[in-house]
Write a protein that holds these residues in place. Structure first.
Motif, short mmCIF file in Angstrom:
data_model
loop_
_atom_site.label_atom_id
_atom_site.label_comp_id
_atom_site.label_asym_id
_atom_site.label_seq_id
_atom_site.Cartn_x
_atom_site.Cartn_y
_atom_site.Cartn_z
N LYS A 40 0.67 -1.30 -0.01
CA LYS A 40 0.03 0.10 -0.14
C LYS A 40 0.84 1.13 0.29
CE LYS A 40 -1.91 -1.11 4.01
NZ LYS A 40 -1.02 -2.37 3.97
N SER A 41 1.76 1.26 0.91
CA SER A 41 2.57 2.58 1.00
C SER A 41 3.33 2.92 -0.25
CB SER A 41 3.66 2.53 2.27
OG SER A 41 2.77 2.38 3.57
N SER A 42 3.98 1.58 -0.81
CA SER A 42 4.72 1.72 -1.95
C SER A 42 3.76 2.39 -3.24
CB SER A 42 5.17 0.26 -2.44
OG SER A 42 6.28 -0.33 -1.47
N PRO A 82 2.63 11.28 4.48
CA PRO A 82 3.12 10.03 4.57
C PRO A 82 2.82 9.17 5.99
CG PRO A 82 4.66 11.51 4.22
CD PRO A 82 3.62 12.35 4.62
N GLU A 83 3.13 7.84 6.08
CA GLU A 83 3.00 7.24 7.50
C GLU A 83 4.01 7.90 8.47
OE1 GLU A 83 2.75 2.35 7.39
OE2 GLU A 83 4.44 3.21 6.25
N THR A 84 4.94 8.61 8.35
CA THR A 84 5.95 8.99 9.32
C THR A 84 5.60 10.21 9.99
OG1 THR A 84 6.87 10.11 7.36
CG2 THR A 84 8.01 8.29 8.27
N LEU A 159 -3.46 9.73 1.77
CA LEU A 159 -3.09 9.62 3.29
C LEU A 159 -2.62 8.38 3.60
CD1 LEU A 159 -6.50 11.32 4.56
CD2 LEU A 159 -4.25 12.27 4.82
N ASP A 160 -1.44 8.40 4.26
CA ASP A 160 -1.01 6.56 4.50
C ASP A 160 -1.20 6.35 5.95
OD1 ASP A 160 0.17 4.47 4.30
OD2 ASP A 160 2.14 4.87 3.56
N GLU A 161 -2.22 5.67 6.20
CA GLU A 161 -2.49 5.22 7.68
C GLU A 161 -2.50 6.39 8.68
OE1 GLU A 161 -1.67 1.35 8.75
OE2 GLU A 161 -0.57 0.80 7.21
N PRO A 162 -3.34 7.32 8.63
CA PRO A 162 -3.48 8.41 9.61
C PRO A 162 -3.84 7.78 10.98
CG PRO A 162 -5.52 8.42 7.91
CD PRO A 162 -4.41 7.38 7.49
MG LIG Z 1 2.44 0.84 4.64
#
Ligand SMILES: [Mg+2]
Ligand SMILES: Nc1ncnc2c1ncn2[C@@H]1O[C@H](COP(=O)(O)OP(=O)(O)O)[C@@H](O)[C@H]1O
Length: 235
Positions: A40-42, A82-84, A159-162
């Protein structure tokens, strides 16, 4: 708005994403679900321009943006969270928001208006506008990075895993925020592991498994899929 065709992402010999196709229409909220390591993130970071596609294409409206840099993507209306969840910890909430408008920093009046708009829309941030961002709670920092992304006036928000690592009550607040942004007509691609919450705000959803799309449909269809947990098994 967004059309991804046969996307491939590799890390050296590792094929993280192979042959992902997905789309999001104007104003649609599309969820991208799947287990840890599914790709997913990629996929999201490749759409954002932070990762190079090893194959396939990414279109924004009529334009092919497959090879465009992250900054070019921002200028074309793509904002990424991003997730970060990185805030600038020593800068205030307000300063963090201002930096989100970096690409149009010459427009000081417009930037000020947008900052006011974000602070009005998200009172929790307004109450803390003069506070260093590093002193905010995890949920408040997540709100801030989303609001900061909005400062570039995006058409498409990634949005990555908010909700990652946040308490349920805070997750609810983040999803209220996402729902409010959807109301404004924004197109959103939402990567999530919290399936129930994601489907509660999404129009449509894709489920990724082992670097490919394993299922897709309306949020209701995906929510009702009896094999949903099976799709998750094996990552
Ligand atoms: Mg991910
Ligand atoms: N920087 C990297 N180097 C090598 N492999 C990576 C890197 N980032 C991700 N991967 C691998 O790519 C696959 C997909 O990862 P990712 O896109 O982060 O999945 P997800 O976001 O769905 O958890 C996983 O097998 C992961 O180990």
């Amino acid at each position: 708005m967004l059309e991804v065709r046969d996307l491939q992402v590799r890390y050296g010999a590792i094929r993280a994403v192979h042959g992902v196709s997905l789309e999001a229409a104007d104003g649609e909220l599309v969820a991208l679900l799947g287990a840890n390591g599914a790709g997913k993130s990629s996929t999201l970071m490749c759409i954002a321009g932070a990762l190079k596609a090893a194959g396939g294409s990414i279109r924004l409206g009529a334009e092919d943006v497959t090879g465009a840099s992250p900054e070019a993507k921002v200028r074309k209306g793509v904002a990424t969270v991003p997730e970060t969840r990185d805030v600038f910890p020593d800068l205030t909430v307000e300063e963090n928001l201002t930096l989100g408008a970096y690409i149009r920093r010459a427009d000081t009046n417009g930037v000020r208006e947008d900052r006011e708009k974000m602070l009005t829309l998200f009172p929790r941030l307004a109450e803390r506008s003069a506070q260093p961002a590093g002193t905010l709670s995890g949920g408040e920092q997540q709100m801030l990075v989303i609001a900061r992304a909005m400062m570039s006036r995006p058409k498409l928000l990634l949005l990555d895993e908010p909700s990652l690592g946040l308490a349920p009550v805070v997750v609810d607040q983040i999803f209220e925020m996402i729902a409010a942004l959807k109301q404004s007509g924004l197109t959103i691609l939402l990567v999530e592991q919290n399936v129930a919450k994601a489907l509660s705000v999404a129009d449509r959803a894709y489920v990724m498994r082992l670097g490919a799309i394993a299922a897709s449909g309306s949020a209701a269809e995906i929510g009702a899929a009896t094999d949903l947990s099976a799709l998750y098994l094996g990552g």
